[in-house]
Design a protein around this motif. Structure first.
Motif, PDB file in Angstrom:
ATOM      1  N   ASP A   1       9.084  -1.110  -3.273  1.00 42.42           N
ATOM      2  CA  ASP A   1      11.264  -1.006  -2.514  1.00 42.42           C
ATOM      3  C   ASP A   1      11.604  -1.591  -1.647  1.00 42.42           C
ATOM      4  O   ASP A   1      12.588  -2.234  -0.962  1.00 42.42           O
ATOM      5  N   VAL A   2      10.044  -1.452  -0.640  1.00 39.07           N
ATOM      6  CA  VAL A   2      10.910  -1.497   1.174  1.00 39.07           C
ATOM      7  C   VAL A   2      10.463  -3.604   0.742  1.00 39.07           C
ATOM      8  O   VAL A   2      11.316  -4.238   1.424  1.00 39.07           O
TER       9      VAL A   2
ATOM     10  N   PHE B   1       6.829 -13.009  -2.877  1.00 44.63           N
ATOM     11  CA  PHE B   1       5.366 -12.630  -4.064  1.00 44.63           C
ATOM     12  C   PHE B   1       3.930 -12.882  -3.581  1.00 44.63           C
ATOM     13  O   PHE B   1       3.716 -11.782  -3.919  1.00 44.63           O
ATOM     14  N   ILE B   2       3.756 -13.320  -1.801  1.00 41.45           N
ATOM     15  CA  ILE B   2       2.515 -13.053  -1.316  1.00 41.45           C
ATOM     16  C   ILE B   2       2.638 -11.649  -0.973  1.00 41.45           C
ATOM     17  O   ILE B   2       1.828 -10.962  -0.487  1.00 41.45           O
TER      18      ILE B   2
ATOM     19  N   THR C   1      -0.424  -7.788   0.660  1.00 36.39           N
ATOM     20  CA  THR C   1      -0.172  -6.564   1.056  1.00 36.39           C
ATOM     21  C   THR C   1      -0.332  -5.594   0.639  1.00 36.39           C
ATOM     22  O   THR C   1       0.140  -5.209  -0.794  1.00 36.39           O
ATOM     23  N   ARG C   2      -0.203  -4.467   0.902  1.00 41.80           N
ATOM     24  CA  ARG C   2       0.208  -3.132   0.516  1.00 41.80           C
ATOM     25  C   ARG C   2       1.205  -2.192   0.630  1.00 41.80           C
ATOM     26  O   ARG C   2       1.777  -0.660   0.560  1.00 41.80           O
TER      27      ARG C   2
END
Length: 553
Positions: free
Chosen positions: A25-26, A14-15, A20-21
């Motif tokens: 999928d990663v 979730f975070i 983040t960008r």
């Protein structure tokens, strides 16, 4: 300990997704790997999402949607369904009903992309901000997707989980009793209140003054559906990247043509615009390039594309006309237009003398770019994206295959996966789409996100985390299935607006099942609640892809 690890990994997901960008999928593949490596799931459980029927159905439906686009079936439907409304209410009626209907059976992202140019033209013609039409377009497409099982990928994902966990397989129209009333009420609200609640915001898209301009000549072919129509009826006033400059009719030149001018067979229409204008007018059925374009070169339809090429100092035909340089024969490419210093060159294509720095707009094969990119004849060679012309002759076949998919799955003769397989195979066999294009149109990023997120749901079920969360939900609404259902809906909506809707549905599925079991209720209403809540995302632009598509327009 496994429960703590699972909840910690889900919290980290979730975070990462929100703050983040890093690509979704990663993040989800990393979470799946951690669950397997730490022993929460075995390899079979961790990778089960990649063999789920719902995930495979989504992958196959990408091919079906691509076949409809490649044959021009989508453009044909857009032209005949939307028309040319004269007021905001007429525009909303023509917009909401067709977009909701098509989204029930097609990828709603494709539906929105197809309708955007017409909507922008409407906003100019009836003098209202495009924001009052684009947001209803996105919302109507989302609402329509809730009516059928193939309307959204989220519905297919949850159906796949339902088959695996409970052995229940939904029919293509199982959701219509919920989705249709929602669509009718939502459509009515859009119709009644869009004028008052939506902002007056002009489009942020402006054409640069120094953009390269081309002039492209197109002939109205024999038997064209455009014959006898006015320019406005033919949709030639609704171009996004260019405009109709003049018409050559025999020995007569019609300049500054009005919207009511009638079109006739063999009229030569001169369009002026950016390179994308050529791609746009290729999508209009009944127009052919003067001189035949790549069709004369016997290039297969699905291998044609538009290319820009800048003449270099070592070009073999410098100082010659295009005809003298035998450009078509030498390079296996048809010159559609020539731009010099950002401006189009008037006159017949074959009589234009080529100079260093001239930019040619070519119709050629997809191999041209690779073949001439490193040659000294051209300083720059660049393919225009998605410029393969639609094969309108195969549009009825593509539409027939889609109708077959719906009928086979609706009557129960085939499962949705089997019907989708048959439809996609039909698209390939009849050459509505090539194997290369089919492979390219399957969005592996989306498939990976969905399949990897299954491991999170599996870990929640296996470790008891879902049961624990369900117990807290039941505690908040003791002995009240309706209130529990409302809480499930609310949590799913919040998750959907924060992360991807498919991931939200997968995470909430085991919680919904556990909640239903603890209340002693049928789990199906809880499952359908998740489908609707995860699909109907209206609050934020990131909640659904179609919202993002219209946000900056």
């Amino acid at each position: 300990m496994d429960m703590i690890i699972t909840l910690a990994i889900i919290g980290a997901v979730f975070i990462a997704l929100i703050a983040t960008r890093i690509a979704a999928d990663v993040i989800l593949m990393a979470a799946m790997s951690c669950l397997i490596i730490l022993g929460v799931l075995d390899i079979g459980e961790g990778l089960a999402g990649f063999a789920n029927p719902g995930v495979m159905t989504i992958a196959i439906l990408y091919i079906v949607a691509a076949g409809l686009q490649e044959t021009g079936a989508i453009q044909w439907l857009s032209r005949y369904l939307l028309g040319a409304p004269k007021s905001l209410k007429a525009a909303l009626t023509r917009l909401i009903i067709p977009s909701a209907f098509l989204s029930a059976f097609m990828n709603n992202t494709a539906v929105v992309a197809m309708f955007i140019p017409s909507v922008q033209d409407w906003s100019k013609r009836i003098n209202i901000p495009s924001s009052k039409l684009l947001i209803p377009l996105s919302y109507a497409a989302i609402l329509g997707g809730t009516c059928t099982l193939i309307g959204t990928s989220t519905n297919l994902v949850v159906d796949g989980l339902l088959q695996k966990e409970l052995g229940i397989s939904l029919n293509i129209f199982s959701l219509i009793w919920i989705g249709l009333p929602i669509t009718i009420v939502g459509g009515a609200l859009l119709f009644l209140f869009s004028k008052y609640l939506l902002p007056d915001r002009e489009s942020a898209i402006e054409q640069a003054d120094n953009a390269r301009q081309y002039g492209v000549d197109m002939r109205i072919e024999k038997g064209s559906s455009l014959i006898g129509q006015s320019i406005e009826q033919a949709g030639l006033r609704a171009l996004q990247y260019g405009y109709l400059f003049e018409i050559q009719r025999g020995n007569t030149l019609l300049s500054a043509v009005g919207s009511e001018t009638i079109l006739y067979e063999n009229d030569i229409l001169v369009f002026i615009g950016s390179p994308e204008c050529a791609r746009e007018i290729q999508n209009i059925q009944g127009l052919k390039p003067v001189g035949g374009g790549a069709e004369v070169l016997k290039i297969e339809h699905n291998r044609r594309c538009l290319v820009e090429a800048v003449i270099g100092p070592e070009f073999v035909g410098l100082g010659m006309t295009i005809k003298e340089a035998k450009f078509r024969t030498r390079f296996q490419a048809a010159v559609l237009s020539v731009s010099r210093k950002g401006h189009r060159i008037n006159g017949k294509i074959g009589t234009i003398c080529l100079e260093v720095g001239d930019t040619l707009l070519l119709e050629t094969s997809q191999e041209f770019v690779e073949q001439y990119r490193s040659r000294r004849d051209f300083l720059l060679v660049s393919e225009i994206n998605n410029s393969t012309p639609p094969n309108f002759e195969k549009a009825p076949i593509a539409v027939g295959l889609l109708v077959g998919l719906v009928l086979f799955s609706a009557t129960g003769l085939l499962s949705i996966l089997e019907a989708a397989m048959l439809c996609a195979a039909g698209m390939l066999v009849t050459r509505c789409i090539s194997v290369t294009k089919a492979r390219r149109n399957v969005n592996l990023t989306v498939i990976t996100v969905i399949a990897a997120s299954f491991s999170l749901g599996a870990a929640m079920s296996k470790t008891g985390a879902a049961e624990m969360i369900a117990s807290n939900i039941v505690a908040l609404a003791p002995y009240s299935p309706w209130l529990s259902l409302a809480l499930i809906y609310l949590i799913t909506v919040i998750f959907t607006e924060m992360i991807t809707n498919n991931a939200a549905a997968v995470l909430m599925f085991p919680i919904a099942i556990a909640t239903a079991n603890q209340l002693g209720c049928d789990p199906l209403p809880f499952v359908i609640t998740i489908m609707i809540a995860a699909s109907a995302s209206f609050i934020t632009p990131i909640g659904y892809q179609t919202n993002l598509m219209v946000m900056g327009l």
